[in-house]
Design a protein around this motif. Structure first.
Motif, short mmCIF file in Angstrom:
data_model
loop_
_atom_site.label_atom_id
_atom_site.label_comp_id
_atom_site.label_asym_id
_atom_site.label_seq_id
_atom_site.Cartn_x
_atom_site.Cartn_y
_atom_site.Cartn_z
N PHE A 20 0.81 -1.21 0.00
CA PHE A 20 0.00 0.00 0.00
C PHE A 20 0.85 1.27 0.00
CE2 PHE A 20 -3.75 -2.41 0.34
CZ PHE A 20 -3.46 -3.48 1.16
N ALA A 21 2.14 1.13 -0.28
CA ALA A 21 3.03 2.29 -0.32
C ALA A 21 2.86 2.99 -1.66
CB ALA A 21 4.47 1.87 -0.11
N LEU A 22 1.75 3.67 -1.82
CA LEU A 22 1.37 4.24 -3.11
C LEU A 22 1.54 5.76 -3.15
CD1 LEU A 22 -1.93 2.21 -3.61
CD2 LEU A 22 0.35 1.67 -4.47
N PHE A 23 1.47 6.42 -1.99
CA PHE A 23 1.58 7.88 -1.91
C PHE A 23 0.66 8.57 -2.92
CE2 PHE A 23 5.70 6.48 -0.13
CZ PHE A 23 5.70 7.20 1.06
N ASP A 24 -0.55 8.08 -3.04
CA ASP A 24 -1.47 8.61 -4.05
C ASP A 24 -1.69 10.11 -3.92
OD1 ASP A 24 -1.86 6.21 -5.31
OD2 ASP A 24 -3.64 5.66 -4.18
N ALA A 25 -1.71 10.62 -2.70
CA ALA A 25 -2.05 12.02 -2.49
C ALA A 25 -0.84 12.95 -2.57
CB ALA A 25 -2.73 12.19 -1.13
N CYS A 26 0.36 12.40 -2.72
CA CYS A 26 1.54 13.28 -2.70
C CYS A 26 2.66 12.77 -3.61
CB CYS A 26 2.05 13.47 -1.27
SG CYS A 26 2.40 11.95 -0.37
N LEU A 27 2.32 12.19 -4.73
CA LEU A 27 3.33 11.71 -5.67
C LEU A 27 4.20 12.83 -6.20
CD1 LEU A 27 1.61 8.97 -7.88
CD2 LEU A 27 3.62 8.69 -6.41
N ASP A 28 3.70 14.05 -6.16
CA ASP A 28 4.43 15.19 -6.70
C ASP A 28 5.71 15.48 -5.91
OD1 ASP A 28 4.60 17.41 -8.58
OD2 ASP A 28 4.21 18.71 -6.86
N TYR A 29 5.82 14.95 -4.71
CA TYR A 29 7.04 15.15 -3.92
C TYR A 29 8.21 14.33 -4.46
CZ TYR A 29 3.93 17.14 -0.35
OH TYR A 29 3.00 17.90 0.32
N PHE A 30 7.94 13.35 -5.30
CA PHE A 30 8.97 12.43 -5.79
C PHE A 30 9.42 12.81 -7.20
CE2 PHE A 30 6.50 10.21 -2.63
CZ PHE A 30 7.43 9.45 -1.93
N PRO A 31 10.72 12.73 -7.47
CA PRO A 31 11.21 13.01 -8.83
C PRO A 31 10.54 12.09 -9.84
CG PRO A 31 13.04 12.85 -7.28
CD PRO A 31 11.82 12.40 -6.54
N THR A 32 10.01 12.65 -10.90
CA THR A 32 9.28 11.94 -11.96
C THR A 32 8.15 11.07 -11.39
OG1 THR A 32 10.73 9.97 -12.04
CG2 THR A 32 11.37 11.87 -13.37
N GLN A 33 7.72 11.35 -10.17
CA GLN A 33 6.64 10.62 -9.50
C GLN A 33 6.92 9.13 -9.39
OE1 GLN A 33 2.82 11.68 -11.19
NE2 GLN A 33 2.99 13.78 -10.47
#
Length: 236
Positions: A20-33
């Motif tokens: 469940f480590a999906l970060f659906d609500a904050c993918l923008d924090y990751f480079p290239t998501q």
């Protein structure tokens, strides 16, 4: 509630947290998501201004990620709240507790620093214990705050655009508290500037007498932590 529904709930709870480590609500924090790859099982937690991949076993972050830039850091500085709180989104048996740190000899060390936060909500959320690691006191207030966190903010102010910062800890010096929060032996902060295709990492011993050493390479950090942060187009 039907028996079938109850069984489904039990199956979901029993599945590895990493599923469940999906970060659906904050993918923008990751480079290239794109999310980092690691064998460590954790839970994903999105906050205002940062994201935490949290270890239920060690009761501290596996890594925390932020996206910093000049505009964010040049905004109105928020008053530090110092109101630490237990993370209610985690099952109680997986949480670090306020009492775990009491009389432990260790600070509640921020992964995403309070000084990076750009609004009142982000500042308040940065004091979640899910964002904390047991940190040697002189380390937290000295070398880490002044030569790692501050240096990273100064770089973000000079950078041409967004930079991405991953912070975490590794190793095992024992446990504190009834929750058995793991004391890490080393702390790291990885800085990635996509505009320059450069990345480097601070690697600091978790001791009161830790000395500043030259940054290590992205590849060396991956080797030491076992985490692939999936940074694109890194120039050696």
């Amino acid at each position: 509630m039907s028996i079938l529904y109850r069984l489904l709930v039990l199956i979901i709870i029993a599945l590895p947290n990493s599923a469940f480590a999906l970060f659906d609500a904050c993918l923008d924090y990751f480079p290239t998501q794109q999310l980092p790859s690691t064998a460590q099982i954790g839970r994903d937690l999105c906050f205002e201004g940062f994201a935490v991949y949290y270890s239920p076993e060690h009761k501290k972050p596996i890594y925390v990620v932020e996206k910093l830039n000049r505009n964010r850091l040049m905004g109105e500085r928020q008053k530090r709240s110092n109101r630490f709180y237990e993370e209610a989104r985690l099952p109680r048996q997986e949480r670090a507790l306020i009492t775990d740190y009491r009389d432990s000899g260790y600070d509640r060390g921020h992964n995403a620093p309070a000084a990076d936060m750009h609004n009142e909500q982000a500042m308040a959320q940065s004091f979640s214990l899910a964002n904390m690691m047991p940190q040697a006191r002189e380390n937290n207030r000295g070398i880490w705050a002044k030569q790692v966190e501050q240096a990273t903010r100064h770089y973000a102010l000079r950078a041409g655009g967004d930079i991405y910062v991953f912070t975490g800890s590794t190793g095992d010096l024992g446990r504190i508290g009834t929750s058995q929060v793991t004391i890490p032996s080393h702390l790291y902060k990885l800085v990635y500037d996509p505009s320059r295709k450069k990345a480097w990492a601070y690697w600091i011993e978790n001791t009161n007498t830790a000395a500043m050493t030259p940054p290590i390479s992205y590849q060396e950090l991956k080797d030491r932590t076992g985490i692939d942060f999936h940074l694109p187009d890194i120039t050696p």
